[in-house]
Design a protein around this motif. Structure first.
Motif, PDB file in Angstrom:
ATOM      1  N   LEU A 182       0.823  -1.200   0.000  1.00 18.73           N
ATOM      2  CA  LEU A 182       0.000   0.000   0.000  1.00 18.73           C
ATOM      3  C   LEU A 182       0.867   1.264   0.000  1.00 18.73           C
ATOM      4  CD1 LEU A 182      -2.971   0.728  -0.001  1.00 18.73           C
ATOM      5  CD2 LEU A 182      -2.923   0.732   2.512  1.00 18.73           C
ATOM      6  N   ALA A 183       1.972   1.197   0.742  1.00 19.64           N
ATOM      7  CA  ALA A 183       2.877   2.344   0.793  1.00 19.64           C
ATOM      8  C   ALA A 183       3.449   2.644  -0.586  1.00 19.64           C
ATOM      9  CB  ALA A 183       4.004   2.091   1.792  1.00 19.64           C
ATOM     10  N   HIS A 184       3.787   1.591  -1.362  1.00 20.37           N
ATOM     11  CA  HIS A 184       4.339   1.802  -2.704  1.00 20.37           C
ATOM     12  C   HIS A 184       3.348   2.544  -3.600  1.00 20.37           C
ATOM     13  CE1 HIS A 184       8.256  -0.112  -2.775  1.00 20.37           C
ATOM     14  NE2 HIS A 184       7.785  -1.108  -2.031  1.00 20.37           N
ATOM     15  N   VAL A 185       2.056   2.198  -3.500  1.00 20.34           N
ATOM     16  CA  VAL A 185       1.049   2.851  -4.338  1.00 20.34           C
ATOM     17  C   VAL A 185       0.970   4.345  -4.024  1.00 20.34           C
ATOM     18  CG1 VAL A 185      -1.403   2.973  -4.900  1.00 20.34           C
ATOM     19  CG2 VAL A 185      -0.295   0.742  -4.601  1.00 20.34           C
ATOM     20  N   HIS A 186       0.839   4.693  -2.719  1.00 24.63           N
ATOM     21  CA  HIS A 186       0.703   6.098  -2.344  1.00 24.63           C
ATOM     22  C   HIS A 186       1.993   6.887  -2.634  1.00 24.63           C
ATOM     23  CE1 HIS A 186      -3.248   5.762  -0.520  1.00 24.63           C
ATOM     24  NE2 HIS A 186      -2.858   4.655   0.114  1.00 24.63           N
ATOM     25  N   ALA A 187       3.158   6.264  -2.402  1.00 19.97           N
ATOM     26  CA  ALA A 187       4.428   6.946  -2.654  1.00 19.97           C
ATOM     27  C   ALA A 187       4.615   7.224  -4.145  1.00 19.97           C
ATOM     28  CB  ALA A 187       5.583   6.118  -2.110  1.00 19.97           C
ATOM     29  N   ALA A 188       4.173   6.273  -4.998  1.00 22.76           N
ATOM     30  CA  ALA A 188       4.289   6.469  -6.442  1.00 22.76           C
ATOM     31  C   ALA A 188       3.435   7.654  -6.900  1.00 22.76           C
ATOM     32  CB  ALA A 188       3.874   5.197  -7.191  1.00 22.76           C
ATOM     33  N   MET A 189       2.216   7.798  -6.318  1.00 23.32           N
ATOM     34  CA  MET A 189       1.371   8.939  -6.665  1.00 23.32           C
ATOM     35  C   MET A 189       2.018  10.243  -6.213  1.00 23.32           C
ATOM     36  SD  MET A 189      -1.107   7.709  -8.355  1.00 23.32           S
ATOM     37  CE  MET A 189      -2.059   9.210  -8.454  1.00 23.32           C
ATOM     38  N   ASP A 190       2.676  10.214  -5.031  1.00 23.49           N
ATOM     39  CA  ASP A 190       3.357  11.415  -4.539  1.00 23.49           C
ATOM     40  C   ASP A 190       4.478  11.832  -5.488  1.00 23.49           C
ATOM     41  OD1 ASP A 190       3.231  10.694  -0.938  1.00 23.49           O
ATOM     42  OD2 ASP A 190       1.701  11.326  -2.383  1.00 23.49           O
ATOM     43  N   ARG A 191       5.270  10.872  -5.931  1.00 30.20           N
ATOM     44  CA  ARG A 191       6.391  11.199  -6.830  1.00 30.20           C
ATOM     45  C   ARG A 191       5.891  11.785  -8.141  1.00 30.20           C
ATOM     46  NH1 ARG A 191       8.322   6.239  -4.778  1.00 30.20           N
ATOM     47  NH2 ARG A 191       7.567   5.149  -6.637  1.00 30.20           N
ATOM     48  N   ASP A 192       4.835  11.193  -8.689  1.00 33.70           N
ATOM     49  CA  ASP A 192       4.280  11.711  -9.939  1.00 33.70           C
ATOM     50  C   ASP A 192       3.772  13.142  -9.764  1.00 33.70           C
ATOM     51  OD1 ASP A 192       3.116  11.297 -12.742  1.00 33.70           O
ATOM     52  OD2 ASP A 192       1.316  11.776 -11.580  1.00 33.70           O
ATOM     53  N   LEU A 193       3.140  13.401  -8.625  1.00 37.27           N
ATOM     54  CA  LEU A 193       2.589  14.728  -8.372  1.00 37.27           C
ATOM     55  C   LEU A 193       3.701  15.765  -8.220  1.00 37.27           C
ATOM     56  CD1 LEU A 193      -0.116  16.154  -7.973  1.00 37.27           C
ATOM     57  CD2 LEU A 193       0.056  15.677  -5.534  1.00 37.27           C
ATOM     58  N   LEU A 194       4.791  15.401  -7.533  1.00 30.72           N
ATOM     59  CA  LEU A 194       5.893  16.336  -7.331  1.00 30.72           C
ATOM     60  C   LEU A 194       6.599  16.670  -8.640  1.00 30.72           C
ATOM     61  CD1 LEU A 194       7.406  14.907  -4.022  1.00 30.72           C
ATOM     62  CD2 LEU A 194       6.192  17.070  -4.300  1.00 30.72           C
ATOM     63  N   ASN A 196       5.085  16.440 -11.823  1.00 32.33           N
ATOM     64  CA  ASN A 196       4.183  17.074 -12.782  1.00 32.33           C
ATOM     65  C   ASN A 196       3.333  18.198 -12.192  1.00 32.33           C
ATOM     66  OD1 ASN A 196       4.795  15.297 -15.071  1.00 32.33           O
ATOM     67  ND2 ASN A 196       3.872  13.693 -13.817  1.00 32.33           N
ATOM     68  N   TRP A 197       3.429  18.414 -10.888  1.00 31.85           N
ATOM     69  CA  TRP A 197       2.681  19.445 -10.181  1.00 31.85           C
ATOM     70  C   TRP A 197       1.169  19.234 -10.346  1.00 31.85           C
ATOM     71  CZ3 TRP A 197       5.249  24.843  -9.610  1.00 31.85           C
ATOM     72  CH2 TRP A 197       6.611  24.677  -9.350  1.00 31.85           C
ATOM     73  N   GLY A 198       0.378  20.276 -10.042  1.00 32.37           N
ATOM     74  CA  GLY A 198      -1.061  20.197 -10.217  1.00 32.37           C
ATOM     75  C   GLY A 198      -1.747  19.450  -9.088  1.00 32.37           C
ATOM     76  N   GLN A 199      -2.837  18.746  -9.444  1.00 28.84           N
ATOM     77  CA  GLN A 199      -3.648  17.997  -8.483  1.00 28.84           C
ATOM     78  C   GLN A 199      -3.898  16.592  -9.009  1.00 28.84           C
ATOM     79  OE1 GLN A 199      -7.144  20.511  -8.281  1.00 28.84           O
ATOM     80  NE2 GLN A 199      -6.396  21.586  -6.470  1.00 28.84           N
ATOM     81  N   ARG A 200      -4.131  15.661  -8.075  1.00 29.08           N
ATOM     82  CA  ARG A 200      -4.441  14.278  -8.444  1.00 29.08           C
ATOM     83  C   ARG A 200      -5.482  13.732  -7.482  1.00 29.08           C
ATOM     84  NH1 ARG A 200      -1.615  15.806 -11.844  1.00 29.08           N
ATOM     85  NH2 ARG A 200       0.161  14.846 -12.891  1.00 29.08           N
ATOM     86  N   SER A 201      -6.396  12.923  -7.999  1.00 25.97           N
ATOM     87  CA  SER A 201      -7.337  12.170  -7.171  1.00 25.97           C
ATOM     88  C   SER A 201      -7.305  10.718  -7.636  1.00 25.97           C
ATOM     89  CB  SER A 201      -8.763  12.725  -7.299  1.00 25.97           C
ATOM     90  OG  SER A 201      -8.858  14.000  -6.696  1.00 25.97           O
ATOM     91  N   TYR A 202      -7.278   9.801  -6.700  1.00 30.30           N
ATOM     92  CA  TYR A 202      -7.270   8.381  -7.033  1.00 30.30           C
ATOM     93  C   TYR A 202      -7.917   7.599  -5.903  1.00 30.30           C
ATOM     94  CZ  TYR A 202      -3.221   8.226  -3.870  1.00 30.30           C
ATOM     95  OH  TYR A 202      -2.395   8.330  -2.773  1.00 30.30           O
ATOM     96  N   GLN A 203      -8.397   6.396  -6.223  1.00 28.80           N
ATOM     97  CA  GLN A 203      -9.039   5.536  -5.232  1.00 28.80           C
ATOM     98  C   GLN A 203      -8.066   4.444  -4.802  1.00 28.80           C
ATOM     99  OE1 GLN A 203     -12.920   4.112  -6.361  1.00 28.80           O
ATOM    100  NE2 GLN A 203     -13.579   6.103  -7.152  1.00 28.80           N
ATOM    101  N   GLU A 204      -7.948   4.308  -3.486  1.00 31.68           N
ATOM    102  CA  GLU A 204      -7.043   3.286  -2.948  1.00 31.68           C
ATOM    103  C   GLU A 204      -7.403   3.034  -1.494  1.00 31.68           C
ATOM    104  OE1 GLU A 204      -4.427   1.361  -4.679  1.00 31.68           O
ATOM    105  OE2 GLU A 204      -5.298   0.447  -2.895  1.00 31.68           O
TER     106      GLU A 204
END
Length: 536
Positions: A182-194, A196-204
């Motif tokens: 679970l940590a890998h999923v959330h950390a991967a979203m954090d890296r992508d956001l940092l 590409n900037w902006g905002q992200r929403s995802y279900q997990e």
């Protein structure tokens, strides 16, 4: 020493042109002179303060030292002054003890209004406190991470929902508090956001206080530091389990209790279909008038509205944009404006939040104004003068209009400081600034380059026309008595003039040519005006 109603000594009248309050009183506290600015600040007709006791102005609250506000080696103290209507203003008061021709002592006070800055600082503290309170009282779980993925804060709702106490989360990463997959999923979203900037929403899945992970929608957005660099991520957890979905009544209660204005408008026509009480309070319209109105009607500036529309078109959201809105009485106020697009019961809408930013913006403008003025004389400092002078030069060159620069230097100023003291030297510089302000036109630009050197930009004036103005100023300064510790004395000033010569000329070059003319004036005996000529 003259009393109330008597003719003011001529040097004191020069203080009337200063943009700060000046008061002269006997040691016993009787006011014998107060300039126009002090009368206006306290709401008195001009001349009414003369003959009054200083106790009339005191707020009776003692004085407070003001760190960081020295007046060129002379102390400044912050205190309250009582206005004519009984209200109070906060001022910084500086006192100098002098003597008149007969050797009698008197006190010269300079008074600077700081009420606005005190109110602005209090408003800023209240806004920061409101932010903290809002963060803690939000009914949804919110967390904050730094750019390295470590938790730096979370609110009470986050602790209740996840069952993770704040002390167990702060300074930890997702890998410290979640199962590795679970940590890998959330950390991967954090890296992508940092990246590409902006905002992200995802279900997990996220941790829950009952020990079983729950399906949730996690919304994240980057935030920036004060220099615009990415500083970290703010995240919100929205529980998707059926039993925790808020019903319409709960949502209505949440929005009504929000300290931030909230509105919902249809995307197809911009008609407002919901507004909370705070939105109605900010705009000054009854809520029944807001419902059914168009969102576009509240904008003051159509260009700002177009920026909002373009941002929604390209990124789907607007975050903390500074936008000016119109109140019912026609006045305007500044907001931090956030808009997200959503679908509610099959209708595409814009969800908007407005936070009143007016006081904070006014404070920032006041601080910028303080940074542009010379603290001793109240005229433009070197940096601000150069900026305004370059703008005027560009206008003159664009419209092919003449422009001249006058550099003024007080003659033998070091001797004034050595003979009468730096306090008297400061008074002399303030009198020179006041003399310039009384003779120059409103749109002329006056600045202090440093020490005893002043500079003036005269738009629309040739060097010969500027010489007439400079001669009048030179004679005025030479006739001006300066009060000193042992009686009055006179001073003189030398001036150099240079005109803008060509389309490629710069303000720096024009000042340099005026300096060369000033040096010629010094060599020829001082107390004179010289116009630059080729070969100097």
């Amino acid at each position: 020493m003259t009393g109330a109603g008597a003719e003011q000594p001529r040097p004191w009248r020069m203080f009337d042109a200063l943009p700060t309050g000046v008061c002269i009183a006997t040691p016993a506290g009787r006011i014998v002179y107060a300039n126009r600015h002090l009368h206006e600040l306290l709401g008195y007709p001009y001349g009414e303060l003369e003959g009054e006791d200083l106790g009339l102005l005191r707020g009776g609250d003692g004085v407070l030292p003001v760190p960081g506000l020295p007046l060129e080696g002379r102390g400044g103290r912050e205190r309250r002054y009582r206005c004519r209507d009984g209200e109070f203003v906060w001022v910084v008061e500086a006192v100098t003890v002098c003597q008149d021709d007969g050797g009698d002592p008197y006190e010269l006070r300079t008074v600077t209004d700081v009420s606005h800055h005190r109110r602005a600082e209090a408003a800023l503290r209240d806004q920061l406190m409101m932010k903290d309170v809002l963060f803690e009282t939000l009914p949804v779980p919110v967390f904050v991470k730094d750019a390295d993925g470590r938790f730096v804060d979370c609110n009470d709702a986050f602790e209740r929902y996840t069952g993770l106490p704040r002390r167990a989360v702060i300074e930890k990463t997702s890998f410290d508090v979640l199962d590795p997959p679970l940590a890998h999923v959330h950390a991967a979203m954090d890296r992508d956001l940092l990246v590409n900037w902006g905002q992200r929403s995802y279900q997990e899945s996220v941790p829950h206080a009952d020990g079983m992970p729950r399906r949730a929608r996690v919304s994240k957005a980057v935030y920036r530091d004060n220099i615009g660099e990415v500083a970290g991520i703010v995240g919100v957890i929205h529980d998707l389990s059926a039993e925790d979905q808020p019903n319409e009544a709960r949502l209505q209660t949440i929005l009504e209790q929000s300290p931030i204005g909230v509105s919902v408008s249809r995307r197809e026509d911009g008609v407002v279909i919901f507004a909370n009480t705070r939105f109605a309070e900010l705009t000054g319209f009854p809520r029944e008038r807001v419902i059914g109105s168009r969102a576009r009607d509240y904008y003051v500036d159509d260009n700002q509205r177009e920026r909002v529309i373009e941002r929604l078109r390209t990124s789907g959201s607007v975050v903390n944009m500074e936008v000016q809105f119109r109140r019912a009485d026609g006045s305007s106020f500044w907001t931090l404006f956030t808009v997200n697009q959503a679908v509610i019961q099959g209708v595409e809408v814009n969800l908007a939040w407005i936070y009143d930013y007016t006081e904070r913006r006014n404070m920032e403008e006041a601080l910028r104004d303080m940074a542009s003025k010379d603290p001793l004389t109240g005229i433009y400092n070197r940096r601000s003068f150069m900026e305004l002078g370059r703008q005027q030069l560009a206008r003159s060159q664009r419209f092919r209009e003449p422009m001249s620069v006058v550099v003024l230097d007080v003659d033998h100023f070091k001797k004034i400081n050595d003979s009468y003291g730096h306090a008297t030297g400061d008074d002399a510089l303030r009198m020179v600034a006041g003399a310039c302000a009384s003779i120059l036109r409103e749109y002329d630009i006056l600045g202090r380059l440093g020490g005893e050197e002043f500079v003036v930009v005269l738009p629309g004036a040739t060097p010969d026309e500027s010489r007439v103005v400079a001669e009048r100023l030179r004679r005025h300064i030479a006739r001006m008595p300066v009060p000193g510790p042992e009686g009055r004395f006179h001073m003189t000033a030398s001036m150099g003039i240079a005109g803008v010569e060509s389309a490629g000329d710069t303000l720096e070059k024009a000042i340099h040519r005026a300096d060369l003319a000033l040096y010629r004036a010094k060599r020829e005996g001082r107390n004179r005006v010289i116009v630059f000529e080729a070969g100097m």
